[in-house]
Write an enzyme that holds these catalytic residues in place. Structure first.
Site, PDB file in Angstrom:
ATOM      1  N   LYS A   1       7.844  -7.201  44.433  1.00  0.00           N
ATOM      2  CA  LYS A   1       8.298  -7.258  42.886  1.00  0.00           C
ATOM      3  C   LYS A   1       9.670  -8.013  42.783  1.00  0.00           C
ATOM      4  CE  LYS A   1       7.963  -3.504  39.753  1.00  0.00           C
ATOM      5  NZ  LYS A   1       8.098  -1.923  39.414  1.00  0.00           N
TER       6      LYS A   1
HETATM    7  O1  G3P Z   1       7.182   0.319  35.987  1.00  0.00           O
HETATM    8  C1  G3P Z   1       8.443   0.167  35.187  1.00  0.00           C
HETATM    9  C2  G3P Z   1       8.932   1.522  34.921  1.00  0.00           C
HETATM   10  O2  G3P Z   1       9.352   1.978  35.840  1.00  0.00           O
HETATM   11  C3  G3P Z   1       9.797   1.716  33.756  1.00  0.00           C
HETATM   12  O3  G3P Z   1       9.550   2.994  33.263  1.00  0.00           O
HETATM   13  O4  G3P Z   1      10.003   4.523  31.566  1.00  0.00           O
HETATM   14  O5  G3P Z   1      11.954   3.588  32.921  1.00  0.00           O
HETATM   15  O6  G3P Z   1      10.905   2.485  31.009  1.00  0.00           O
HETATM   16  P1  G3P Z   1      10.542   3.362  32.153  1.00  0.00           P
END
Ligand code: G3P
Length: 222
Positions: free
Chosen positions: A87
């Site tokens: 990634k």
């Molecule tokens: O895959 C990306 C994710 O981990 C981000 O999620 O909820 O932290 O915006 P969030």
């Protein structure tokens, strides 16, 4: 649509695998830190444990920001297991690294995508996945799902093989909308995926079936 879970928690990964819904896992440095995983050896070992459970795509994120370091780190990550997808953040160095890995046959997931232009550049460089962050766009009053739709349209227009992986998915309607739009993959925490299971008519219907069965059994006993 493939279901990935967005976590580094081994119990959640095992549970999703046992439910038969798991097509892969995505992690990021914040999720690794949440599980208390740090230090190169420990991080590598944790990714190996995840790969052993999943037996399918596992996105492991580089923490380097410079091209040469990204290459070194990405190659080490790719050596852990054939299912590792490196990634890489959407930066100029990141795009160069994606090109390098693509030529070496190492799969990549370009993360922190917030515009269709970024997705297109990552795809042209050879990314296997692009990850638009739906919830984080919603957080700033911009429709995250519109971005997923835009990217799916562009990739379809040109037969681009890079998979659209909707990330930062926060609630069940995000998942349904991703499926309607035709995202290739969505990644969400297990708690969000489990919200898809519930419906009040399922609960009341099951309670009635069981009550009727109980009544019938009592009648036979009398
Ligand atoms: O895959 C990306 C994710 O981990 C981000 O999620 O909820 O932290 O915006 P969030």
């Amino acid at each position: 649509m493939k279901f990935f879970i967005d976590t580094a928690n081994l119990d959640d990964i095992r549970e999703a695998q046992e439910m038969g819904i798991l097509d892969g896992v995505t992690t990021n440095p914040s999720l690794m830190a949440k599980e208390g995983i740090s230090g190169k050896d420990r991080v590598m070992q944790h990714y190996k444990q995840i790969c052993d459970i999943v037996g399918n795509d596992v996105s492991a994120e580089v923490i380097s920001v410079k091209y040469d370091e990204m290459i070194r780190e990405g190659e080490e990550l790719a050596e852990i297991d054939d299912n590792i997808v490196v990634k890489i953040p959407m930066t100029a160095d990141g795009v160069k690294a994606i090109k390098y890995f693509s030529e070496k046959g190492i799969r990549t997931n370009c993360t922190l995508i917030f515009s269709a232009g970024q997705a297109l550049v990552a795809a042209k460089a050879g990314a296997s996945f692009v990850s638009p962050f739906v919830g984080r766009l919603d957080d700033i009053s911009t429709d995250g799902m519109e971005l997923v739709e835009q990217i799916v349209t562009i990739f379809t227009n040109y037969g681009i093989e890079t998979e659209v992986l909707a990330a930062s998915v926060r609630h069940p309607m995000h998942i349904i909308q991703c499926a309607e739009i035709g995202a290739d993959v969505m990644t969400a925490p297990l708690s969000v995926i489990k919200m898809l299971l519930h419906h009040p008519l399922t609960d009341s219907g099951l309670a009635k079936f069981l009550a009727d069965h109980e009544k019938a059994s009592l009648a036979v006993k009398k």
